[in-house]
Write a protein that holds these residues in place. Structure first.
Motif, PDB file in Angstrom:
ATOM      1  N   UNK A  65     -31.319  62.977   4.541  1.00  0.00           N
ATOM      2  CA  UNK A  65     -29.992  63.591   4.571  1.00  0.00           C
ATOM      3  C   UNK A  65     -29.127  63.111   3.400  1.00  0.00           C
ATOM      4  N   UNK A  66     -29.206  61.818   3.094  1.00  0.00           N
ATOM      5  CA  UNK A  66     -28.416  61.278   1.978  1.00  0.00           C
ATOM      6  C   UNK A  66     -28.860  61.919   0.670  1.00  0.00           C
ATOM      7  N   UNK A  67     -30.185  62.030   0.490  1.00  0.00           N
ATOM      8  CA  UNK A  67     -30.719  62.667  -0.720  1.00  0.00           C
ATOM      9  C   UNK A  67     -30.297  64.110  -0.826  1.00  0.00           C
ATOM     10  N   UNK A  68     -30.302  64.819   0.289  1.00  0.00           N
ATOM     11  CA  UNK A  68     -29.904  66.227   0.300  1.00  0.00           C
ATOM     12  C   UNK A  68     -28.447  66.388  -0.120  1.00  0.00           C
ATOM     13  N   UNK A  69     -27.576  65.519   0.387  1.00  0.00           N
ATOM     14  CA  UNK A  69     -26.158  65.606   0.029  1.00  0.00           C
ATOM     15  C   UNK A  69     -25.940  65.296  -1.450  1.00  0.00           C
ATOM     16  N   UNK A  70     -26.600  64.256  -1.955  1.00  0.00           N
ATOM     17  CA  UNK A  70     -26.463  63.914  -3.374  1.00  0.00           C
ATOM     18  C   UNK A  70     -26.937  65.069  -4.257  1.00  0.00           C
ATOM     19  N   UNK A  71     -28.076  65.683  -3.893  1.00  0.00           N
ATOM     20  CA  UNK A  71     -28.614  66.799  -4.667  1.00  0.00           C
ATOM     21  C   UNK A  71     -27.668  67.994  -4.620  1.00  0.00           C
ATOM     22  N   UNK A  72     -27.067  68.233  -3.449  1.00  0.00           N
ATOM     23  CA  UNK A  72     -26.148  69.361  -3.303  1.00  0.00           C
ATOM     24  C   UNK A  72     -24.920  69.186  -4.192  1.00  0.00           C
ATOM     25  N   UNK A  73     -24.409  67.947  -4.272  1.00  0.00           N
ATOM     26  CA  UNK A  73     -23.257  67.670  -5.149  1.00  0.00           C
ATOM     27  C   UNK A  73     -23.632  67.928  -6.610  1.00  0.00           C
ATOM     28  N   UNK A  74     -24.793  67.426  -7.020  1.00  0.00           N
ATOM     29  CA  UNK A  74     -25.241  67.615  -8.406  1.00  0.00           C
ATOM     30  C   UNK A  74     -25.382  69.098  -8.735  1.00  0.00           C
ATOM     31  N   UNK A  75     -26.033  69.862  -7.834  1.00  0.00           N
ATOM     32  CA  UNK A  75     -26.247  71.284  -8.081  1.00  0.00           C
ATOM     33  C   UNK A  75     -24.919  72.040  -8.150  1.00  0.00           C
ATOM     34  N   UNK A  76     -23.987  71.660  -7.291  1.00  0.00           N
ATOM     35  CA  UNK A  76     -22.690  72.340  -7.284  1.00  0.00           C
ATOM     36  C   UNK A  76     -21.945  72.115  -8.598  1.00  0.00           C
ATOM     37  N   UNK A  77     -22.058  70.902  -9.145  1.00  0.00           N
ATOM     38  CA  UNK A  77     -21.406  70.601 -10.431  1.00  0.00           C
ATOM     39  C   UNK A  77     -22.089  71.367 -11.558  1.00  0.00           C
ATOM     40  N   UNK A  78     -23.434  71.357 -11.575  1.00  0.00           N
ATOM     41  CA  UNK A  78     -24.159  72.031 -12.648  1.00  0.00           C
ATOM     42  C   UNK A  78     -23.949  73.548 -12.602  1.00  0.00           C
ATOM     43  N   UNK A  79     -23.808  74.101 -11.402  1.00  0.00           N
ATOM     44  CA  UNK A  79     -23.595  75.546 -11.268  1.00  0.00           C
ATOM     45  C   UNK A  79     -22.133  75.929 -11.482  1.00  0.00           C
ATOM     46  N   UNK A  80     -21.263  74.935 -11.583  1.00  0.00           N
ATOM     47  CA  UNK A  80     -19.847  75.237 -11.812  1.00  0.00           C
ATOM     48  C   UNK A  80     -19.090  75.573 -10.548  1.00  0.00           C
ATOM     49  N   UNK A  81     -19.701  75.314  -9.381  1.00  0.00           N
ATOM     50  CA  UNK A  81     -19.026  75.572  -8.102  1.00  0.00           C
ATOM     51  C   UNK A  81     -17.831  74.633  -7.944  1.00  0.00           C
TER      52      UNK A  81
END
Length: 477
Positions: free
Chosen positions: A435-451
């Motif tokens: 779960x911790x890894x999933x949240x960290x990855x989601x934050x990274x993807x949101x930043x890279x996608x410009x969300x």
């Protein structure tokens, strides 16, 4: 080149007078020989080392020289080779007794006997490296040139003092050195010598990977590296050293569709990048950037020739090459792998309207090496059509501009998550988990996608929302 140069002008450094005095005290003849003399005659900046040959003990001479120098520099003695070295005024001075050599077929290590100056000059690899200047009082500065080395310098020729078959078979590394000098100096290898390299090329197998790579690196760092690699290819050496590269030297045509010769293209890219960087490992990446194209080449009726995934295959091949050649398996190898693996990404961006998210991902993946990656991609433009050449370079200028804009705004080159894993674990009272890894990855993807912007509060709020969807809530305090 003016062959009437004053050879005494090469011997103005005080170390030469010190050597002369020490040799006279020991009643030895001595000479400076090899690269130092060659480079002086070529009026070329000499490397910071000097080779001295003594008719007698080179070790004794080195020790006597050290005693005459203030602070008496330490003498490194290599008894097995009969050599000694000291450092004086940032110059490495190596001393050896004149010798003659004989070889066993299965080894490049010679049987050594004491010899004359002529014996020592005969054992040298090339006539241009057999030139000697006297350091003796009676003929100080006189040139001893028994094999017309000066003439070969004038004519820009690489030639062996003796039968080239003997020279190259005795010590096969000399084949690499011949090609390296031809590449560095822009000289021609004499016809008999080149044919002898071709006949003896399989002898290179007795040479260690480290010694081979040392010569390859010098070829790669030369002004026009393709000169050396074409010699390596034509003599058969490259098939043994880098078969992954020679596998690219083929052009097939099916149903009127053909592809470019990726071997000569790779050499052209290497030459191009060499005009803009002295970075050895970036030059290696340029040389190897297309090696994945041989194993991924396919022909499809609708698309013609394809090389899908060649960058990823090439990146994996880099490690195999570095391992086989005993090259460093550290950050240098990882750097070459990264550049090869990412080598097509900026090209794709330059062919379409580069979105902010695509540029962010490129900068994120390339990190501090994004400038080097762009330098390679610009060197990869080998079209001979002037309009296309200008268009592609302009496209890359736009990509570079976009990189600067995105980086200034989003700071992803040295990406650190605004919300750390430790902070997430503490908030939800969880151990390290999926779960911790999933949240960290989601934050990274949101930043890279410009969300969300690359800012703490935005990332924190996004993380809480994502956690809620995953059924995670912070425990009540």
């Amino acid at each position: 080149m003016n062959t009437l140069l004053s050879y005494k002008s090469a011997l103005t450094h005080p170390v030469f007078n010190i050597i002369q005095e020490a040799a006279a005290e020991l009643n030895l003849e001595c000479y400076v020989i090899g690269g130092f003399v060659r480079d002086h005659l070529l009026q070329r900046d000499s490397k910071k080392d000097i080779d001295i040959v003594a008719i007698g003990s080179g070790i004794d001479l080195a020790l006597a020289v050290s005693k005459r120098i203030k602070n008496q520099p330490k003498v490194q003695v290599f008894k097995n080779y009969g050599t000694a070295m000291l450092r004086y005024d940032d110059i490495d001075v190596e001393f050896v007794g004149a010798r003659k050599e004989s070889y066993h077929f299965e080894s490049r290590n010679p049987v050594v006997e004491d010899g004359t100056l002529e014996d020592d000059q005969k054992r040298r690899d090339f006539t241009i490296n057999a030139l000697a200047l006297s350091l003796n009082k009676e003929n100080f500065g006189d040139l001893i040139d028994p094999f017309d080395g000066v003439k070969d310098l004038n004519n820009k020729i690489i030639r062996t003092p003796l039968d080239p078959d003997i020279t190259y078979s005795d010590d096969p590394l000399r084949m690499m050195r011949a090609i390296r000098f031809a590449s560095q100096l822009d000289f021609e290898i004499e016809k008999d010598s080149l044919e002898a390299i071709t006949r003896n090329h399989e002898r290179i197998s007795i040479i260690s990977g480290e010694r081979i790579v040392d010569e390859l690196n010098k070829i790669i760092l030369s002004k026009t590296p393709s000169l050396g690699f074409i010699h390596l290819y034509k003599t058969g050496l490259l098939d043994i050293l880098l078969p992954e590269l020679t596998a690219l030297n083929q052009v097939e045509e099916i149903e009127g569709h053909s592809h470019k010769n990726n071997f000569y293209h790779s050499l052209e890219v290497l030459d191009n990048i060499s005009k803009n960087t002295e970075n050895l490992w970036l030059r290696w990446a340029a040389l190897l950037h297309d090696i994945g194209k041989a194993p991924t080449k396919r022909f499809q009726k609708k698309q013609g020739w394809t090389f899908h995934g060649h960058e990823f295959v090439g990146g994996k091949m880099v490690k195999k090459i570095f391992t086989r050649l005993h090259m460093p398996l550290n950050q240098k190898m990882k750097y070459v792998q990264k550049i090869v693996t990412l080598s097509s990404r900026p090209i794709v961006l330059s062919q379409e309207e580069a979105t902010d998210s695509a540029v962010r991902r490129l900068v994120f993946d390339a990190g501090e090496d994004v400038e080097d990656l762009m330098t390679l991609c610009e060197a990869d433009i080998t079209t001979k059509n002037p309009n296309k050449f200008k268009k592609y370079h302009n496209n890359f200028k736009n990509v570079r501009k976009k990189i600067v804009e995105v980086e200034a705004r989003d700071h992803v080159r040295k990406f650190q998550p605004p919300v750390t894993g430790e902070e997430i674990m503490e908030l939800f009272q969880l151990p390290p988990s999926r779960e911790i890894g999933t949240l960290k990855e989601a934050i990274k993807e949101a930043i890279l996608e410009g969300v969300i912007p690359n800012e703490y509060q935005a990332a924190y709020d996004f993380m809480l929302e994502k956690a809620k969807k995953m059924g995670l809530t912070p425990p009540l305090k």
